[in-house]
Design a protein around this motif. Sequence first.
Motif, PDB file in Angstrom:
ATOM      1  N   UNK B 108      37.058  54.343  52.166  1.00  0.00           N
ATOM      2  CA  UNK B 108      38.484  54.213  52.464  1.00  0.00           C
ATOM      3  C   UNK B 108      39.342  54.544  51.259  1.00  0.00           C
ATOM      4  N   UNK B 112      42.415  57.149  51.547  1.00  0.00           N
ATOM      5  CA  UNK B 112      43.831  56.801  51.395  1.00  0.00           C
ATOM      6  C   UNK B 112      44.451  57.429  50.153  1.00  0.00           C
ATOM      7  N   UNK B 115      46.170  60.488  50.986  1.00  0.00           N
ATOM      8  CA  UNK B 115      47.435  60.238  51.666  1.00  0.00           C
ATOM      9  C   UNK B 115      48.524  59.912  50.662  1.00  0.00           C
ATOM     10  N   UNK B 145      47.642  50.521  51.856  1.00  0.00           N
ATOM     11  CA  UNK B 145      46.226  50.529  52.186  1.00  0.00           C
ATOM     12  C   UNK B 145      45.391  50.368  50.930  1.00  0.00           C
TER      13      UNK B 145
END
Lengths: 972, 497
Positions: B108, B112, B115, B145
């Motif tokens: 993850x 992220x 992003x 996140x």
Amino acid sequence: MSLALIVMLPFLGAVLPALMIRAGRNACAIATGSVTLLAFALLLTHVPAVLRGEVIQAGWTWLPGLGLNVNFFLDGLGLLFAGLILGIGLLIIAYARFYLAKEDPMGTFYTFLLLFQGAMVGIVLSDNILLLLIFWELTSLSSFLLIGYWRHLPEGRQGARMALAVTGAGGLAMIAGMLMLGGIVGSYDLTVILRERELIQASPLYLPALVLILVGCFAKSAQFPFHFWLPHAMAAPTPVSAYLHSATMVKAGIFLMARMWPVLAGTEAWFYLVATTGLVTMVLGAGIALFKDDLKGLLAFSTVSHLGLVTLLLGFGTPMAAVVAVFHIINHASFKAALFMCAGIVDHEAGTRDVRRLGGLAALMPITATLVTVGAASMAGVPLLNGFLSKEMMLEEAVHTTWAGQGWIVPLAVTAGAAFSVAYSFRYIVHVFFGRRRDDYPRTPHDPPAGMWLPPAVLIVPVVAIGLFPETFAGDLVRASAAAVTGGVLPEFQLALWHGFTVALALSVIALAGGFALLARYRAVRRLWQAGPHPEAKAMFEAVLAATVAASRRVMHGLHNGSLGRYLAVTLVAALALGLAAFQAGGHEAGLRDSLPAPAAAVVAWLLLVGACGLAVVLHRQRVLALLAAGVVGLIVSVGFVYLSAPDLALTQISVEVATVILILLALYFLPKESPRESGRGRKLRDAALAVGAGLGMGGLAWAAMTRDAATLSGYYLDNAVSGGGGTNVVNVILVDFRGFDTFGEIIVLGVAALAIYALLDGAVRGAVGRKLAAWTPDEPHSADRHPMIMVVATRVMLPLALMVGAYIFLRGHNQPGGGFIAGLVVAIALIMQYMASGFGWAAQRMRVDYHAMIGAGVLIAAATGIAAMVMGYPFLTSAFDHFHLPLIGEFELASALAFDVGVFLTVVGAVMLALANLSRLGRKTGVAPVNEAPMDVDPLARRQAAARPAASGASARHDQPAPAPTAAREG
Amino acid sequence: MNALVVAPVAVPLITLILCILLRPRHRLVATVSVAGAMALLLVGLQVLALAAGDVVLAGQLGGWQAPFGITVVIDRLGAAMVAITGVIGLGTVLYGLAREGDPAVARDFHLFIHGLLAGVCGAFITADVFNLYVWFEVLLIGSFALIALGGGKRRLAGTLTYLVLNLLATLLFLLAAGLVYGSTGTLNMGELALLFRAGEASSAATLAVVLMLLSFSIKAALFPVFGWLPASYHVAWTPVSALFAGLLTKVGVYALIRIVTLLWPEYGAVHEVLLWVACATMLVGVLGAAAQTEVRRILSFHIVSQVGYMILGLALAAPLAIAGAVFYLIHHIIVKANLFFIGGLAARLTGSERLAAMGGLYAKVPLLALLFAIPALSLAGIPPLSGFWAKFALVKASLADGFWWAAGVALLTGIFTLLSMSKIWNEAFLKAHPQGEAAIRPLRDARWAWVTVTALAAMTVAIGFGAGPVMDYAIAAAAQLAEPTAYFRALDGAGGQ
């Protein structure tokens, strides 16, 4: 070029010791020594030229934009200092080889030492004050490393930090001063600055620049009131103390005062600042030195005192005083470094350097005793040694100096200082080496190996040589350096042992006699001293630091106490203050645009809006009610959009509203129904006032914006939507075409948000939260009918209809209200309904879609339409459209923006569904109930069969169990 | 339109999409992530090279003429920021490879981070106020996140503070953007600049922009709205907090620099306010650090005080001052991220982040001590490292304009910073470890982390010694900010499709 090489050699050579230490300690020391020796030899090649009065220059530009050039120059002053630095450095390297213990990392030591040496040589050879500043800070830093060299000693660490703080702060002040000086002259090159005496002294910036530069010099040279760091730096190994803190680094301040003497000296300000500081430091340092029992402490304060003496001389501002200053620099460097090294020897061999535990060492350590006796006698100003000569010349200058109109102050003070100096010098000799031999030395004292006593012995040679034949051994050097200090004009003088019967001679005699008298009555004098107050600099420094920390804690606590409410309040206060200030500053006449009439329906809607907001505030602790009130606000807003002819916005608003309310309701299932009471009355009042203020401010601002006519872009969009974007729904064309980049960003936000929720809950469910959930029981009983039949049937029937509506809204979007975003929400809501009706377990089995991939695909499609345009040579996200004809369907239009909209659609559906999946996962984690496999809890077929039988138990037993998933019952 | 002008956004986005699609395959995600970060760095270096040659990339998205379509511009400042984003992005991703523990969390992280990078780069290239808002949202959602990654009570508490205050700032920005459009009829920065520079903006528009600046100030963590930063940065996983520390607050600073230089090129009321704010920020940040006893908390407060320097440069408005601010941005991002990286290594080695429980690193891991010393001294502004030149330019500019007190504050902050760094040095490196040398655990699997910190330290030294070209670049960037012709030219372009 060789000038730059002299500076660079120690830096370049600094890697050598770190490497050579593998080959042994001797190899390491020899490598280090040869670096310094090479630099020293290079320096010596310039001696004849410099003594002839030439100035050697070399350099290149580095940062011309900032005025920084790497320029070096060598004149008499530079030669003197560079010679001291490299020459004494060589001796120190030899001495340290024998001084450092086996377990001390010698390679590191020599590396630091060479770094320091390079920085120091850099200071004295720089022809650019910015370059000088760089080296200046580097010396502070390398001194920090060297003082903290024995890292197991806490006092070493603290002393290092204090030295860094004081000299570093001084350095920063000096940066400011130097910048001002450079600003006045318009150049940062020393050779240019040194020619501009009149310009500088006439400038209004002269005084601030002078003060700032002097602060830097005083801090570095441990002048009052910055003198306190030096004694604490004595925690360093003795070679460091001898090198940095007596012979070289502390003289950097003196050097700079001498360097700037031609342009800064000669004014009243200079005299009173510099001479007074020097005088106070000299007397104070000598006085304190007398009562220090630590040999290195004694020498440290003696150094402070002697530096004060040189400062005093420079402060007089006369050329002759400058000559004496230079002469004393030479003399002090020779005897003080020797004395430090001898203190190290005593410490090393006798195991202590506490004067009270020593005595009678002369017979045990004859060589050391001889060296110390000669050196300390010179320090005391005993004739036939070099210290006497410069001290007497100093007294001669002092006699001719009046301070604030009083001719007696300076001579009296310097004589007192000299007397103290005699006393502590002889205390070093008498109390350590003479007197009764003791039998409780921590170690058995004996003379050290030759490698250790030779370096100080080498330094004692000039002490005697210059003392006997000053003109022969020091005349040329003093003349060349003093000429550099004064800028060329030198008075006629002869360095001589005998000047006849002068007042200075008388003062010398008085000082000697006074000193001996003090020492003879040492106990009584000491009692007197101990009765007085003793401001402890270290304690004061630490108190200041502690007070800073405490103050900062208080301020921080006020602004920043970890409470979210506090942060929000601070932010809102800032917003209000800023808004008010801007409002006050700008004009604030009323707007001219006519306001629209308010029909009754609008007023009612507005009242509802206000009422719902108020309700949300009042009910904010009842979570579900507050959410409903917020939902009402959202609905009224969407009605408002309808009223104002914005159907797209209304559709979006309403579908967003529904989707979010459903998701939040599902989430609320896991939270207590009421939130805890967190703030008292005062806080509530404060928060209410802030909220009202912020709301009024924002409303006012909106009012101000809306009551004015401003240009808008609408006309262009209306004109170009069809011709350029191929759609009659301007809003949709804006979203997917005119400002498609914004929408593109927003779907990323949506997708990442969904992924973030997933990741966050995923980790949580597997961790502590998961265990908590497993042990959790809902605080309210569940509906008996988790999946009511009527809802199941209704949602099943509605699904195709809703999907059809979604497709319709999607397809018409480019021309009529609708579009991918709204369609996505509609479809997502329809799907959510299935989950709510029959539970996640049942529904998920029938829709095996990877929502992560769906989101990824959505964003990918949107990006691909943009990139496709680029491939065809158009800007990113350029759209194209055309009209097609298909039998049966007829004429229709396809726009590439439609593909973009597909991306939006997929992302929206994926994001909403992923969020839902998360919440249901939480629900299943609670383990309160099994996951249902059937679409409803009540199987109509089973019931019919059961009715045939008398007792139906299976289904009703299941009824009693609480529902696993967030319940539809509360919803419907 | 040159493809390069949107590449800073497109590259991390494509990486993000690939990572999403490849989600189940953890190793592959990491590989794609590293490749994407490298590609972003290459894009950054490419735009930097162009900008250094005085090429200003600009484009109209969708081919729609400004101010109707969205304009993107990469000038010298933007190019430098994109390049530095590439550097820190790659460093963070590499450092993150050393994750021990939950592989899903590491996956993850890689996802992220791209992003976030897309949002950051988008903010650096856009010339449209609302589009800037969109990129702020993108980076914000990515940062939520990331900061919460790994979970845990302490982390979530910090995340909540971060979330609420940043959402408030974003909301303020949205309101302000709406009001700006409502009162000026444009969102294009170039057109806004023309309006404000000509003195034709209404007081409502000015107020709206001021509100926008407040929102940026929260993002940049200026006094008095900095509270969220030290309350949250220390909770995140090391590479995340390093990325945040280096890059994220600087997006706010960038936005402030961009908008203020566009709208108000001359010293004025806004600058005066900023000047006071800058000085207060420097002092409060550095004093706050003095009271802290954990490495990352100390460093977090220093972010605040360092941002003050950049704002000082912006507030002074003189060309040299703006250049100083630009130089400061470049220098600081590298140094600050590196300090967090190194702090993370130190914490892993010693088993604690509390200074009292650390120690012995100088004896046991001398390389780390050296690597710490470089950015730490640079942060304090010790010559000849990068921070010195940044501070030097600012102090010089302050004195030249007669703001001697601002120069004094800047210098005083420098000495406090030095004290703070020497505190970490003495406690974590110099003193013996309270549990003895054996308590220092060797790091496994940290090869890339070492590569990262070494490379960043080398960059700090390189910027220090090569300050000439960097300063020239910054001075030219300041000149572009004063005369943003690319922004105006976009308005003249014959647009439409």
